[in-house]
Design an enzyme around this catalytic site. Sequence first.
Site, PDB file in Angstrom:
ATOM      1  N   LYS A  60       0.843  -1.201   0.000  1.00  0.00           N
ATOM      2  CA  LYS A  60       0.000   0.000   0.000  1.00  0.00           C
ATOM      3  C   LYS A  60       0.875   1.247   0.000  1.00  0.00           C
ATOM      4  O   LYS A  60       1.460   1.607   1.009  1.00  0.00           O
ATOM      5  CB  LYS A  60      -0.937   0.027   1.218  1.00  0.00           C
ATOM      6  CG  LYS A  60      -2.000   1.112   1.044  1.00  0.00           C
ATOM      7  CD  LYS A  60      -2.290   1.876   2.300  1.00  0.00           C
ATOM      8  CE  LYS A  60      -1.788   3.225   2.556  1.00  0.00           C
ATOM      9  NZ  LYS A  60      -1.988   4.332   1.676  1.00  0.00           N
ATOM     10  N   GLY A 118       7.143   5.009   7.803  1.00  0.00           N
ATOM     11  CA  GLY A 118       6.317   6.205   7.925  1.00  0.00           C
ATOM     12  C   GLY A 118       6.602   6.890   9.245  1.00  0.00           C
ATOM     13  O   GLY A 118       7.689   6.760   9.814  1.00  0.00           O
ATOM     14  N   SER A 119       5.609   7.599   9.742  1.00  0.00           N
ATOM     15  CA  SER A 119       5.820   8.398  10.946  1.00  0.00           C
ATOM     16  C   SER A 119       5.794   7.525  12.200  1.00  0.00           C
ATOM     17  O   SER A 119       5.158   6.468  12.223  1.00  0.00           O
ATOM     18  CB  SER A 119       4.734   9.465  11.041  1.00  0.00           C
ATOM     19  OG  SER A 119       3.474   8.831  11.112  1.00  0.00           O
ATOM     20  N   THR A 120       6.446   7.991  13.222  1.00  0.00           N
ATOM     21  CA  THR A 120       6.464   7.291  14.511  1.00  0.00           C
ATOM     22  C   THR A 120       5.045   7.188  15.065  1.00  0.00           C
ATOM     23  O   THR A 120       4.653   6.151  15.614  1.00  0.00           O
ATOM     24  CB  THR A 120       7.405   8.029  15.485  1.00  0.00           C
ATOM     25  OG1 THR A 120       8.737   7.911  14.963  1.00  0.00           O
ATOM     26  CG2 THR A 120       7.364   7.446  16.888  1.00  0.00           C
ATOM     27  N   GLU A 121       4.292   8.261  14.866  1.00  0.00           N
ATOM     28  CA  GLU A 121       2.916   8.303  15.365  1.00  0.00           C
ATOM     29  C   GLU A 121       2.073   7.146  14.790  1.00  0.00           C
ATOM     30  O   GLU A 121       1.406   6.413  15.529  1.00  0.00           O
ATOM     31  CB  GLU A 121       2.348   9.643  14.915  1.00  0.00           C
ATOM     32  CG  GLU A 121       1.083  10.076  15.535  1.00  0.00           C
ATOM     33  CD  GLU A 121       0.584  11.343  14.812  1.00  0.00           C
ATOM     34  OE1 GLU A 121       1.316  11.941  13.995  1.00  0.00           O
ATOM     35  OE2 GLU A 121      -0.569  11.707  15.077  1.00  0.00           O
ATOM     36  N   GLY A 165       3.265   4.476  13.235  1.00  0.00           N
ATOM     37  CA  GLY A 165       3.928   3.208  13.574  1.00  0.00           C
ATOM     38  C   GLY A 165       3.473   2.669  14.922  1.00  0.00           C
ATOM     39  O   GLY A 165       3.233   1.476  15.108  1.00  0.00           O
ATOM     40  N   GLU A 210      10.063   1.279  10.197  1.00  0.00           N
ATOM     41  CA  GLU A 210      11.089   2.296   9.907  1.00  0.00           C
ATOM     42  C   GLU A 210      10.401   3.640  10.082  1.00  0.00           C
ATOM     43  O   GLU A 210       9.530   3.989   9.294  1.00  0.00           O
ATOM     44  CB  GLU A 210      11.597   2.176   8.464  1.00  0.00           C
ATOM     45  CG  GLU A 210      12.221   0.855   8.108  1.00  0.00           C
ATOM     46  CD  GLU A 210      13.613   0.677   8.679  1.00  0.00           C
ATOM     47  OE1 GLU A 210      14.115   1.594   9.361  1.00  0.00           O
ATOM     48  OE2 GLU A 210      14.186  -0.393   8.456  1.00  0.00           O
ATOM     49  N   CYS A 243      13.898  10.665   6.204  1.00  0.00           N
ATOM     50  CA  CYS A 243      13.982  10.236   7.606  1.00  0.00           C
ATOM     51  C   CYS A 243      15.407  10.236   8.125  1.00  0.00           C
ATOM     52  O   CYS A 243      15.617  10.333   9.325  1.00  0.00           O
ATOM     53  CB  CYS A 243      13.339   8.865   7.761  1.00  0.00           C
ATOM     54  SG  CYS A 243      14.015   7.692   6.612  1.00  0.00           S
ATOM     55  N   GLU A 277      10.708  16.147  14.862  1.00  0.00           N
ATOM     56  CA  GLU A 277      10.980  15.943  13.441  1.00  0.00           C
ATOM     57  C   GLU A 277      10.130  16.919  12.634  1.00  0.00           C
ATOM     58  O   GLU A 277       8.905  16.885  12.713  1.00  0.00           O
ATOM     59  CB  GLU A 277      10.649  14.505  13.042  1.00  0.00           C
ATOM     60  CG  GLU A 277      10.980  14.230  11.595  1.00  0.00           C
ATOM     61  CD  GLU A 277      10.612  12.823  11.147  1.00  0.00           C
ATOM     62  OE1 GLU A 277       9.484  12.383  11.406  1.00  0.00           O
ATOM     63  OE2 GLU A 277      11.470  12.169  10.525  1.00  0.00           O
TER      64      GLU A 277
HETATM   65  P1  NAP Z   1       2.614   8.443   7.654  1.00  0.00           P
HETATM   66  O1  NAP Z   1       1.579   9.460   7.783  1.00  0.00           O
HETATM   67  O2  NAP Z   1       2.976   7.648   8.820  1.00  0.00           O
HETATM   68  O3  NAP Z   1       2.147   7.507   6.451  1.00  0.00           O
HETATM   69  C1  NAP Z   1       2.899   6.424   6.016  1.00  0.00           C
HETATM   70  C2  NAP Z   1       1.986   5.402   5.397  1.00  0.00           C
HETATM   71  O4  NAP Z   1       1.098   4.916   6.388  1.00  0.00           O
HETATM   72  C3  NAP Z   1       1.114   5.936   4.275  1.00  0.00           C
HETATM   73  O5  NAP Z   1       0.945   4.930   3.303  1.00  0.00           O
HETATM   74  C4  NAP Z   1      -0.175   6.225   4.984  1.00  0.00           C
HETATM   75  O6  NAP Z   1      -1.299   6.226   4.145  1.00  0.00           O
HETATM   76  C5  NAP Z   1      -0.237   5.074   5.956  1.00  0.00           C
HETATM   77  N1  NAP Z   1      -1.098   5.332   7.118  1.00  0.00           N
HETATM   78  C6  NAP Z   1      -1.420   6.518   7.678  1.00  0.00           C
HETATM   79  N2  NAP Z   1      -2.248   6.328   8.738  1.00  0.00           N
HETATM   80  C7  NAP Z   1      -2.456   4.989   8.819  1.00  0.00           C
HETATM   81  C8  NAP Z   1      -3.222   4.170   9.697  1.00  0.00           C
HETATM   82  N3  NAP Z   1      -3.942   4.681  10.693  1.00  0.00           N
HETATM   83  N4  NAP Z   1      -3.205   2.850   9.502  1.00  0.00           N
HETATM   84  C9  NAP Z   1      -2.484   2.296   8.505  1.00  0.00           C
HETATM   85  N5  NAP Z   1      -1.746   3.023   7.637  1.00  0.00           N
HETATM   86  C10 NAP Z   1      -1.720   4.359   7.801  1.00  0.00           C
HETATM   87  O7  NAP Z   1       3.965   9.032   7.137  1.00  0.00           O
HETATM   88  P2  NAP Z   1       4.155  10.037   5.935  1.00  0.00           P
HETATM   89  O8  NAP Z   1       3.506  11.301   6.357  1.00  0.00           O
HETATM   90  O9  NAP Z   1       3.737   9.431   4.676  1.00  0.00           O
HETATM   91  O10 NAP Z   1       5.751  10.096   5.861  1.00  0.00           O
HETATM   92  C11 NAP Z   1       6.519  10.859   6.715  1.00  0.00           C
HETATM   93  C12 NAP Z   1       7.127  10.048   7.835  1.00  0.00           C
HETATM   94  O11 NAP Z   1       7.757   8.858   7.371  1.00  0.00           O
HETATM   95  C13 NAP Z   1       8.199  10.783   8.558  1.00  0.00           C
HETATM   96  O12 NAP Z   1       7.992  10.729   9.939  1.00  0.00           O
HETATM   97  C14 NAP Z   1       9.489  10.068   8.187  1.00  0.00           C
HETATM   98  O13 NAP Z   1      10.519  10.186   9.098  1.00  0.00           O
HETATM   99  C15 NAP Z   1       9.027   8.702   8.002  1.00  0.00           C
HETATM  100  N6  NAP Z   1       9.930   7.949   7.137  1.00  0.00           N
HETATM  101  C16 NAP Z   1      10.754   7.028   7.701  1.00  0.00           C
HETATM  102  C17 NAP Z   1      11.644   6.312   6.931  1.00  0.00           C
HETATM  103  C18 NAP Z   1      12.553   5.292   7.534  1.00  0.00           C
HETATM  104  O14 NAP Z   1      13.056   4.455   6.819  1.00  0.00           O
HETATM  105  N7  NAP Z   1      12.780   5.294   8.821  1.00  0.00           N
HETATM  106  C19 NAP Z   1      11.688   6.525   5.558  1.00  0.00           C
HETATM  107  C20 NAP Z   1      10.835   7.476   5.015  1.00  0.00           C
HETATM  108  C21 NAP Z   1       9.953   8.174   5.827  1.00  0.00           C
HETATM  109  P3  NAP Z   1      -1.902   7.640   3.598  1.00  0.00           P
HETATM  110  O15 NAP Z   1      -0.917   8.117   2.616  1.00  0.00           O
HETATM  111  O16 NAP Z   1      -3.194   7.261   2.998  1.00  0.00           O
HETATM  112  O17 NAP Z   1      -2.031   8.544   4.782  1.00  0.00           O
END
Ligand code: NAP
Length: 485
Positions: free
Chosen positions: A178, A231-234, A236, A253, A287, A388
């Site tokens: 996804k 994705g985000s810690t929140e 995750g 991650e 990230c 962040e």
């Molecule tokens: P995000 O809001 O956590 O979203 C990541 C993914 O999760 C998206 O596909 C999102 O779908 C999905 N998602 C959101 N809410 C969900 C829920 N309640 N249940 C299941 N899936 C859900 O993160 P983002 O805003 O896309 O990306 C930014 C974050 O990613 C930053 O905090 C960054 O540090 C982190 N990141 C980490 C790494 C690493 O390798 N450590 C790499 C890249 C990014 P939708 O798009 O539909 O909301």
Amino acid sequence: MSVTLTTEDLIIGGKRVPSATGKTYETLNPATGEVLAQVAEAGIEDVDRAVAAARQAFDEGPWARWPAGRRTKVMLKVAQLINERVNELATLESKNCGKTIRDATAEVKGVAMCFEYYAGAATKIFGQTIPVYGSGLDYTLREPVGVAGQIIPWNYPIVMAGWKLAPALAAGCCVVLKPAKQTPLSALALGQICLEAGVPAGVVNVITGSGPLIGAALVRHPGVDKIAFTGSTEVGRELMRMASDNITRISLELGGKSANIIFADADIAKAAEKAVIGSFINAGQDCTVRSRILVQREAVDEFTRRFVERVQQLRVGDPLDPKTEIGAIISPQQKARVEEYIEIGQHEGATLACGGKTPDDASLAHGNFLLPTVFTDVKSEMRIGQEEIFGPVVVVIPFDTEEEAVRIANSTIYGLSGSIWTRDIGRAHRVARKVRTGTLSINSNDSVHLEAPFGGYGQSGIGRELGMYGIELYTEVKNIYVDLD
Ligand code: NAP
Ligand code: MG
């Protein structure tokens, strides 16, 4: 066949299919605001269909049963098709997430390399023989974990799709991927390439739509054996709770607030030059970005002068222009979030050394652009020193001693990457041991190598992707004891 999608349907069971409800949504170009495509909006029923397809492909299909070397060949074909379509895929990626064509091109090539690495890895997944106390033979097998649900963010869409798909496929898993709702196009293109390369039906399924709806349903699905999330810690944290219902394996991650630690004895000119990319790569939406620059007090003035001068020269603009160094921010909401942090920093008493606003260029008015922003005189405990921001904002924090540098580096909830700049080799390795983070680089800002483990300490995540560590995420260990009498 071209990967320029004529239809942005889902990929389920080896076919392009509309969502069960027929619903679609628009995906945009963040640099211009223009609509790029209509994309199928999956619902719960589509999650069920995709998991059922993956389940059937895993339980009954050939992928996990083939000799590993046959998977190698198909995966090499995936890599070849990606390489043949670099420009097309890079343009698609640049348009859908606003990143520079320069970076997008390198990233697409990196995805081909990722498939090549894991194509080779498929034949190197093996167990051990263990001299147990007994007369029998004890050995282990590494078996594919099963159906993997993979959820990825918008900042590196095709890279994240590659990092997730390639090790899972090498291990013999079947996948439901996804992508982020805002950036579905390159994941669909990669899924399509997998089909064209001969990945059997149902092994790679791609569903597009809302995370809170279909992402959550995927994590909770009893037919899924393993979740991999970036994705985000929140989010995750939330997914970890959901995964606990079925004790679904989960790797995470997450976010970061990595420190670039610069000692006064370092090559300050080089450290300042490299910090520009280290802090502003992908417009800071990365990230591993070094969003905190810790500089030893004696070198702060020289570093800041060199750094800010170079940051002000960065070309912010049309991502498709090969000269552009900083592209767009993913959405107006994300831009507003970053701007809020810029205000917070000023209220907290930090000095805005450069940036902090939208570029004047009228041709960029319809996109989400921000000038690269540097705050100096920052104290580690300020919010801009701890949280962040995920945009083009970096903070410079002075320190006096090695101990203080380590303490500040370790003072956030995160621990993803970081850098140490010094000419003192003993200090470099000493500090590297003390910084609590998953990857570190010395006199460099590189933190990602396909062949080496990548992942976080603390709230930056659980598990390691890439290299042979990435295979561990997608395998279970089975122990077998044979009575030889
Ligand atoms: P995000 O809001 O956590 O979203 C990541 C993914 O999760 C998206 O596909 C999102 O779908 C999905 N998602 C959101 N809410 C969900 C829920 N309640 N249940 C299941 N899936 C859900 O993160 P983002 O805003 O896309 O990306 C930014 C974050 O990613 C930053 O905090 C960054 O540090 C982190 N990141 C980490 C790494 C690493 O390798 N450590 C790499 C890249 C990014 P939708 O798009 O539909 O909301
Ligand atoms: Mg989000």
